[in-house]
Enzyme design. Sequence first.
Site, PDB file in Angstrom:
ATOM      1  CG  ASN A 201      -5.916   3.454   7.988  1.00  0.00           C
ATOM      2  OD1 ASN A 201      -5.484   4.427   7.384  1.00  0.00           O
ATOM      3  ND2 ASN A 201      -6.315   2.351   7.386  1.00  0.00           N
ATOM      4  N   GLY A 202      -6.582   6.906   9.049  1.00  0.00           N
ATOM      5  CA  GLY A 202      -7.638   7.873   8.738  1.00  0.00           C
ATOM      6  C   GLY A 202      -7.175   9.288   9.033  1.00  0.00           C
TER       7      GLY A 202
ATOM      8  CD  GLU B 127      -5.693  13.463 -16.273  1.00  0.00           C
ATOM      9  OE1 GLU B 127      -4.699  13.925 -16.860  1.00  0.00           O
ATOM     10  OE2 GLU B 127      -5.624  12.495 -15.492  1.00  0.00           O
TER      11      GLU B 127
ATOM     12  CD  GLU C  45      -1.581   7.860 -18.130  1.00  0.00           C
ATOM     13  OE1 GLU C  45      -0.384   7.915 -17.866  1.00  0.00           O
ATOM     14  OE2 GLU C  45      -2.450   8.472 -17.490  1.00  0.00           O
TER      15      GLU C  45
ATOM     16  CG  HIS D  32      -9.023  27.392 -36.752  1.00  0.00           C
ATOM     17  ND1 HIS D  32      -9.209  28.453 -37.611  1.00  0.00           N
ATOM     18  CD2 HIS D  32      -9.856  27.615 -35.709  1.00  0.00           C
ATOM     19  CE1 HIS D  32     -10.094  29.281 -37.098  1.00  0.00           C
ATOM     20  NE2 HIS D  32     -10.506  28.789 -35.938  1.00  0.00           N
TER      21      HIS D  32
ATOM     22  CE  LYS E 167      -4.932   8.948 -16.141  1.00  0.00           C
ATOM     23  NZ  LYS E 167      -4.364  10.173 -15.723  1.00  0.00           N
TER      24      LYS E 167
ATOM     25  NE  ARG F 139      -2.905  -0.157   3.354  1.00  0.00           N
ATOM     26  CZ  ARG F 139      -4.204   0.047   3.485  1.00  0.00           C
ATOM     27  NH1 ARG F 139      -5.034  -0.881   3.075  1.00  0.00           N
ATOM     28  NH2 ARG F 139      -4.673   1.134   4.017  1.00  0.00           N
TER      29      ARG F 139
HETATM   30  C1  F6R Z   1      -0.435  10.341 -15.846  1.00  0.00           C
HETATM   31  C2  F6R Z   1       0.561  10.548 -14.829  1.00  0.00           C
HETATM   32  C3  F6R Z   1       1.709  11.438 -15.148  1.00  0.00           C
HETATM   33  C4  F6R Z   1       2.060  12.308 -13.930  1.00  0.00           C
HETATM   34  C5  F6R Z   1       3.331  13.126 -14.217  1.00  0.00           C
HETATM   35  C6  F6R Z   1       3.683  14.019 -13.053  1.00  0.00           C
HETATM   36  O1  F6R Z   1      -1.462   9.496 -15.405  1.00  0.00           O
HETATM   37  O2  F6R Z   1       0.482   9.998 -13.756  1.00  0.00           O
HETATM   38  O3  F6R Z   1       1.453  12.222 -16.259  1.00  0.00           O
HETATM   39  O4  F6R Z   1       0.972  13.150 -13.666  1.00  0.00           O
HETATM   40  O5  F6R Z   1       4.400  12.252 -14.469  1.00  0.00           O
HETATM   41  O6  F6R Z   1       3.907  13.281 -11.912  1.00  0.00           O
HETATM   42  P1  F6R Z   1       3.889  13.966 -10.497  1.00  0.00           P
HETATM   43  O7  F6R Z   1       2.506  14.436 -10.241  1.00  0.00           O
HETATM   44  O8  F6R Z   1       4.303  12.876  -9.546  1.00  0.00           O
HETATM   45  O9  F6R Z   1       4.866  15.099 -10.537  1.00  0.00           O
END
Ligand code: F6R
Length: 607
Positions: free
Chosen positions: A101-102, A480, A487, A503, A484, A27
């Site tokens: 935890n929390g 974004e 990737e 354009h 997603k 985790r």
């Molecule tokens: C996409 C992703 C990456 C991170 C980027 C920045 O899902 O996880 O694009 O957002 O590499 O990473 P951090 O936020 O750790 O600086």
Amino acid sequence: MCGIVGYTGTQNAAPILLEGLKKLEYRGYDSAGIAVMDAGSISVNKVKGRIANLCERTDDGSSVSGTTGIGHTRWATHGAPTEENAHPHLSNDGRFAIVHNGIIENYMNLREELISDGYVFQSETDTEVIVHLLEMYYRGNVRDALIRTANRLSGSYALGVICSEEPGRIYAVREKSPLILGLGMGENFFASDVTALVNHTRNVIYLEDGEFAELTPEEIRVFDVTGRELIKTPSRILWDVQAAEKGGYEHFMLKEIMEQPAAVKATIAPRIRDGAVVFEELRDVGELISGVRKIIITACGSAYYAGCAGKYALEKLTRIPVEVVLASELRYSDPLIDSETLLIVISQSGETADTIAAMKECSQRGARTLAVVNVVGSTVATLADYTVYTWAGPEIAVATTKGYTTQVAVLYMLSVCFARALGRIGEEEKMLTEELQQLPRLIQQAIDLNPSIPLLAKKYHASKALFFIGRNTDYAVALEGALKMKEISYLHAEAYAAGELKHGTIALIEEHQPVVALCCNPDIMEKTLSNIVEVKSRGAEVLALTFRNNQKILSVADDLLFIPAVSALFSAVPEIVPLQLLAYHVAKENGCDIDKPKNLAKSVTVE
Ligand code: F6R
């Protein structure tokens, strides 16, 4: 976020606790500790870093005697990852040890009250207030003290408690944070996660919110907040360890998508007090923001897109110009920065090389730096003049989900907080904070409103390319959403500002080309509608993301994704969720390695 375990039986407790903590390592954590009770006294061992260090310090637990104990892996939220902040925490009289935890949302007020009553704090954690409350309320009956303590807490907690007055007995309490009791033969256990239990027993009791348990080697008894005993029916764990680690989900990414209501709540709830956004960590907000003429947001990847989404609320509420610049570009751009520039740096890991370099560059040129980071004590957090943690909990899937939504949530809250400090909002703050507090519920609705996503994924997974279009805040979310998709599913996906299509890009639209059209901003909905009509008339298949009652969009789109009604200012948080799920299910259809996409790493520590 953190992990907790407890044991009472006839065996030496420490090796069993350490083994349980190792099962929770997946985790993510930054420190660990155990407390074991022997002959009426409690010994605590804590380390910063790996559980291996704790094993080394205790000879794999053999140097610690006692058959009752509790353990913890910490992933820092309140206070840096240090030995002092690691759990278990002890009461001043040494009678109680607890693991938690929390997040305790009202810990600041409780801390002040306890300090004025003479209690001495050893850590910066929110948790420590609990152990001092226990000491304060203890009158010879631990269960009563626990009930009185729990009545004072707001937030989420799974607690494990031992008291030196009660050898062989451990207590567990649950409120909005998972806690499972394990039934053994002549021994009993608790843990925040079944993975820590399955080596010992598969017979478990799932505690529910507001329930207290008392465990001895012979029996487990469960009570409600009034002290009434409850009859609980044990369940049998059928998951294997791998499925258990993912909380029964097939992938960490899906688990983390589903965790977003809780993660965003952890980000927002402790920072809203009496209708105002309060960032304790920013000290004097007026001093921080007055005199700022320009805000630059810098980051990489999804964190950069979080900046793009947050820019709208920041500009609208503060009326300070905001530029969002990729860190890898900013650092080499000879940026126009001075002491009147506030640089907001966003990073989940806090270790992204380009982000760190851009931050150093701007800092040298005189900018004040404010970091929005998830990992406590990371490089970005340490270098910044001001740091706001997102409190999203550890993110294991490479593709960020709850990292992104909590970053956007922080930017929304900063917008409100800065606007108030600048005198640009007054009474409206109450309404804005009410809207912010709705976000966790709206994320859950965005999940629940879209049961057809797996079917849509079957329809679209073999497409050559996907275009994501939208305007304004919808465009930011489209960026974004497309990232997603590419990737994790390896589909070619591009986001375009809907007004830009004509354009150039519209040349790519042909028969059956899928276009994901984001229409969640009523201010410019009509304009996006025209763009939908343009692509449809060239043969595109349109998958629109909009509100359920949006008749105009419903009548032109081929397929639909929905979000609940939300103000355009804060819409990005629920709006991204159906797109995360779409990417996830398309990737699943394509048989991709969803949690570890090819060529990608969770933390990009090279330029
Ligand atoms: C996409 C992703 C990456 C991170 C980027 C920045 O899902 O996880 O694009 O957002 O590499 O990473 P951090 O936020 O750790 O600086």
